[in-house]
Each structure stands twice: as structure tokens, then as C-alpha cells.
Design a protein around this motif. Structure first.
Motif, short mmCIF file in Angstrom:
data_model
loop_
_atom_site.label_atom_id
_atom_site.label_comp_id
_atom_site.label_asym_id
_atom_site.label_seq_id
_atom_site.Cartn_x
_atom_site.Cartn_y
_atom_site.Cartn_z
N LEU A 2 -40.03 126.99 -118.86
CA LEU A 2 -38.67 126.63 -118.42
C LEU A 2 -37.73 127.79 -118.73
O LEU A 2 -37.76 128.34 -119.83
N PHE B 119 -33.81 115.36 -124.77
CA PHE B 119 -35.09 116.05 -124.57
C PHE B 119 -36.25 115.07 -124.37
O PHE B 119 -36.11 113.87 -124.60
N GLY B 120 -37.42 115.64 -124.02
CA GLY B 120 -38.67 114.92 -124.17
C GLY B 120 -39.02 114.89 -125.65
O GLY B 120 -38.75 115.87 -126.37
N GLU C 70 -39.47 110.63 -122.38
CA GLU C 70 -38.40 111.52 -121.89
C GLU C 70 -37.03 110.94 -122.23
O GLU C 70 -36.73 109.78 -121.91
N LYS C 71 -36.22 111.73 -122.89
CA LYS C 71 -34.83 111.40 -123.21
C LYS C 71 -34.66 109.96 -123.73
O LYS C 71 -33.92 109.16 -123.16
N VAL D 109 -39.63 118.41 -126.85
CA VAL D 109 -40.34 119.31 -125.93
C VAL D 109 -39.41 120.48 -125.60
O VAL D 109 -38.28 120.29 -125.17
N GLN E 170 -40.78 112.89 -113.72
CA GLN E 170 -40.71 113.64 -114.98
C GLN E 170 -42.07 114.24 -115.34
O GLN E 170 -43.09 113.55 -115.30
N THR F 45 -42.80 114.99 -118.33
CA THR F 45 -43.11 114.28 -119.57
C THR F 45 -43.94 113.02 -119.30
O THR F 45 -44.86 112.69 -120.06
#
Ligand code: G1P
Length: 273
Positions: free
Chosen positions: A125, A165-166, A185-186, A198, A224, A226
Motif C-alpha cells: 500500500l 485499520f484491519g 476490518e475497522k 494491518v 475488503q 482483510t
């Protein structure tokens, strides 16, 4: 092995700077942020970097294309350092696939499935830079020690930040390696299974790419990555490398991008003879 860099996002947090200029092209010291990420992938065993682009971000492709006329003009003027830098940017092995709809990170990664050819792959990323290139080699070692398992980098953050975040659940197996048992995820802070988030460097098994084909919208209505990682845990092992804040430089907000510029510029001054 391919390294995938998702780059089709809108760069909302940097508007209006990113109205005509892709976020990935914002300079960090002397080169666009994405060039650091491309260099990191190529220095770590990727034979090609695949940028998952949107069709209107031509500046990224122009940056990595050879520019012989510019190189010649610089050499004519004796500006060989600049000519070398331009030549280098145009020589990096980068290719492109396109994400035509903003359906999420998992969807972006899936857009590159024909490129990965059934092999393990990196996802890098662009919001974080790892100029020391110390994470991917270590992740490859961990994967090799566990029969080619997927390995993700995770960063401990204060509890109030986990929901951005993840987040992983798992068990520590050494000082800096965890066995991953679930990913979410989140999550809301009170539901987060740990404070290990993550971080944006993934070494993934080919099965993850297959599972992404069945990706369904998750948090935020997006497909996602994730969620595919959580799904693959039913079939395969996965490990997490716990990194330090100093391993990466965040460029995801105006403030962190300015800080990163300052830190990397200072590092360059410090290295001068
Ligand atoms: C993405 C991932 C998330 C990860 C984060 C790291 O989220 O979905 O799991 O923790 O990158 O920066 P985004 O920042 O795109 O919302």
C-alpha cells in the motif's frame, strides 16, 4: 513474483492538490511517493511491479516511461546526476492493470489476478513508505519457514486508533511473529481483538487471490482484502510480523506526509560526507 500496488483511489485527503495530480505522485523529497514503493518491491524479490491504476491517472505511467529526449537534453548540459535519476525512473519494471470501479481494496487486488499467475504475491500500500526495505525480506523468511504461508506486517497502535485499520487476533510465537487466528476490518474499539493493525505490506498465497473472486462487500460497502485474509485462515496458516513505528513512514495525511518529507530529507543530510 509480482508486487501489486493499488493506486486507483481518489486522494480525497489531499484535495485540491490531488485534483489533477494523483496522490501517489506527490513528491517525497525528490521523487514521487510511489517510486519508493516500486523500488521496495523490486529490491525484495519481485520481478515486476503491477500498479492497479485508474484510467485517468496517466501521470503515474508517464513517470515510469523512458524519456530519452529529456535524458539526452540533460546530458548535453552536463547534468548527469539528473539524467541518471530520470533514466532510473524510466527503467523500473512497472506494468499496469485498471480498476474501473472503486469497489474496495480487495477488488483492486483481484483486478491483477491474471498478472500473478497462480503464484504468491506482494501487496504494497502506497500510504506508507519503507525506505530501508527491511520488511519484505523478513516476511519472505517467515513465509519460507512456514511452507509458503501468507505473512502480513502489523503495527501496534494505541487502542483509540484501532478502528481505522484491519486488526488481527492471534498468538505470539516469537518476540515479533504472531500466528494469525482471525482478522477484522475497522472494528469498533471495544470489539477489536488486539491492538495489532494491518500495516500495508502483505505477502499472500495464491489462494487469497482465488478467494477474492468471491469477495462480497464488507465494511463501508467495499470488497475488503482483510475479509479474504480472514476467509483463507479456514484453509491455510498465516503469520504476522510485528513491526516498529520507525519501520515505516506514513504519507496518508497532509501532516504525516510533511513529517515524512522532513524525516527523509534530514536522513539524507545526515548521510552527507
Ligand atoms: C487499508 C486496509 C486496512 C489496513 C490499512 C493500512 O485500509 O483495508 O486493513 O489496516 O489499509 O493503511 P484503508 O486505509 O485503505 O482504509
Amino acid at each position: 513474483m509480482k508486487a501489486l500496488i493499488p493506486a486507483a483511489g481518489m486522494g480525497t485527503r489531499f484535495l485540491p492538490a490531488t485534483k489533477a495530480l494523483p496522490k501517489e505522485m506527490l513528491p517525497v523529497v525528490d521523487r514521487p511517493a510511489i517510486q519508493y514503493v516500486v523500488e521496495e518491491g523490486l529490491a525484495s524479490g519481485a520481478d515486476e511491479v503491477v500498479v492497479i491504476n485508474s484510467r485517468d491517472k496517466k501521470a503515474i505511467e508517464e513517470h515510469f516511461a523512458p524519456a530519452p529526449a529529456l535524458v539526452a537534453a540533460l546530458r548535453d548540459k552536463g547534468k548527469h546526476d539528473y539524467a541518471d535519476a530520470v533514466e532510473h525512473a524510466g527503467s523500473l519494471n512497472v506494468s499496469y492493470v485498471y480498476q474501473d470501479e472503486p469497489l474496495g481494496l480487495g477488488h483492486a487486488v483481484r483486478c491483477a489476478h491474471e498478472k500473478t499467475g497462480g503464484e504468491a504475491f506482494f501487496v504494497l500500500l502506497g500510504d506508507v513508505l519503507v525506505p530501508k526495505n527491511n520488511l519484505l525480506p523478513r516476511m519472505m523468511e517467515i513465509s519460507a519457514a512456514h511452507a509458503g504461508a501468507s505473512v502480513i506486517a502489523v503495527l501496534p497502535v494505541p487502542p483509540e486508533e484501532v478502528s481505522r485499520f484491519g486488526v488481527i487476533a492471534g498468538t505470539a510465537i516469537t518476540e515479533d511473529v504472531w500466528k494469525v487466528e482471525a482478522l477484522v476490518e475497522k472494528p469498533p474499539r471495544e470489539e477489536a481483538p488486539s491492538n495489532l493493525t494491518v500495516f500495508g505490506r502483505y505477502l499472500l498465497s495464491p489462494r487469497v487471490m482465488e478467494l477474492l473472486a468471491q469477495g462480497r462487500p464488507g465494511v463501508g460497502g467495499e470488497i475488503q482484502l482483510t475479509d479474504a485474509l480472514d476467509a483463507v485462515l479456514r484453509e491455510e496458516e498465516m503469520f504476522a510480523l510485528v513491526i516498529k513505528p520507525t519501520d515505516g513512514f506514513d504519507t496518508g495525511t497532509v501532516e504525516s506526509w510533511l513529517e515524512t518529507n522532513k524525516a527523509l530529507f534530514q536522513g539524507r543530510i545526515d548521510r552527507r560526507p
